[in-house]
Design an enzyme around this catalytic site. Structure first.
Site, short mmCIF file in Angstrom:
data_model
loop_
_atom_site.label_atom_id
_atom_site.label_comp_id
_atom_site.label_asym_id
_atom_site.label_seq_id
_atom_site.Cartn_x
_atom_site.Cartn_y
_atom_site.Cartn_z
N GLU A 1 -7.37 5.44 7.08
CA GLU A 1 -6.96 6.81 6.73
C GLU A 1 -8.04 7.52 5.91
OE1 GLU A 1 -3.16 5.92 4.97
OE2 GLU A 1 -2.29 5.58 6.95
N GLU B 1 -6.47 -4.10 10.46
CA GLU B 1 -5.46 -3.06 10.67
C GLU B 1 -5.84 -2.20 11.86
OE1 GLU B 1 -3.08 -1.99 6.88
OE2 GLU B 1 -4.88 -0.78 6.94
N ASN C 1 0.86 -1.19 0.00
CA ASN C 1 0.00 0.00 0.00
C ASN C 1 0.90 1.24 0.00
OD1 ASN C 1 -1.95 1.92 0.29
ND2 ASN C 1 -2.52 1.38 2.39
N GLY D 1 1.49 2.94 10.70
CA GLY D 1 2.51 3.98 10.58
C GLY D 1 3.16 4.40 11.88
N LYS E 1 0.11 4.28 -0.59
CA LYS E 1 -0.54 5.53 -0.16
C LYS E 1 -0.20 6.66 -1.13
CE LYS E 1 -0.47 3.56 4.41
NZ LYS E 1 -0.47 3.73 5.85
N HIS F 1 -10.11 1.96 4.08
CA HIS F 1 -8.87 2.13 4.85
C HIS F 1 -9.11 3.16 5.95
CE1 HIS F 1 -4.78 3.06 5.94
NE2 HIS F 1 -4.40 1.95 5.33
N SER G 1 2.35 -1.44 10.61
CA SER G 1 3.77 -1.50 10.98
C SER G 1 4.43 -2.85 10.73
CB SER G 1 3.96 -1.07 12.44
OG SER G 1 3.61 0.29 12.58
#
Ligand code: PGA
Length: 222
Positions: free
Chosen positions: A89, A145, A9, A151, A11, A87, A183
């Site tokens: 985010e 996740e 991913n 991150g 991003k 996701h 991570s």
């Protein structure tokens, strides 16, 4: 046992098409899925041979006056196989379960494979119930996740992630692939690969050497 799936991913990285091509070529292996920014997908399709492509989002309408959006069919026609939906985010930016549900339906209707991201255990059952409302489960992969692990350099523990994995598998009567994300690096990948069907890797997937080690580890098991 089926093969382990590794999803890179990227991003909002890398910053140029040239870098994207270089990185994709370096990780172009079987069972690797590259989730690249929309703008690189067409170019990458021409450059990769073994891996598959993934979009990081998709819109739910087929076509029309939706400035800035990308339809599922546009991706499909480009040769993109997967799409990440939900996701965390994007959820923090306002993407609701209702929106996610519409996106999943639209993407499934053109035959894209969905990677649905869910977060901590306490939220999962609710997310899955709402996100998959009215959907027959085909072409679906769940990525566990935990938001605090994304991150941060702090992956979930083996013990806890195993519990969550079993919980998700039980919700789907063991029929779906479940990935771990948050991570992941070359040092902790093996532990998660021992339990999960694959990994969703952010930061570490931008470093060809680091991701290469994870690929070796996964292929060793396939
Ligand atoms: P990370 O990101 O590996 O950088 O934690 C994972 C993800 O958000 O998919």
């Amino acid at each position: 046992m089926s093969s382990k799936l590794l999803v890179a991913n990227w991003k909002m990285n890398p910053q140029t098409a040239a870098e994207a091509i270089q990185l994709a070529r370096a990780i172009d292996k079987k069972n690797v899925v590259i989730a690249a920014p929309f703008v690189y997908l067409a170019n990458l399709k021409l450059k990769i041979k073994n891996s598959e492509l993934c979009a990081q989002d998709v819109f739910w309408q087929e076509k029309g006056a939706y400035t800035g959006e990308i339809s599922p069919m546009m991706l499909k026609k480009l040769g993109v196989e997967y799409v990440i939906i939900g996701h965390s985010e994007r959820r923090v930016l306002g993407e609701t379960d209702e929106i996610i549900n519409k996106k999943i339906k639209a993407a499934l209707s053109v035959g894209l494979k969905i990677i649905l991201c869910v977060s901590e255990k306490k939220f999962i059952q609710n997310q899955i119930r709402k996100d998959l409302k009215g959907i027959k489960i085909i072409n679906l992969i769940i990525a566990y996740e935990p938001t605090w692990a994304i991150g941060t350099g702090k992956a979930d523990t083996q013990e806890n992630s195993k519990k969550v994995l079993n919980f998700i598998k039980s919700l789907f009567k063991d029929k779906l692939k479940v990935l771990y994300g948050g991570s992941v690096n070359s040092k902790n990948a093996a532990g998660f690969l021992n339990m999960f069907d694959g990994l969703l890797v952010g930061n570490a997937s931008l470093n060809a050497k680091e991701f290469g080690k994870i690929i070796k580890d996964a292929h060793f098991r396939n």
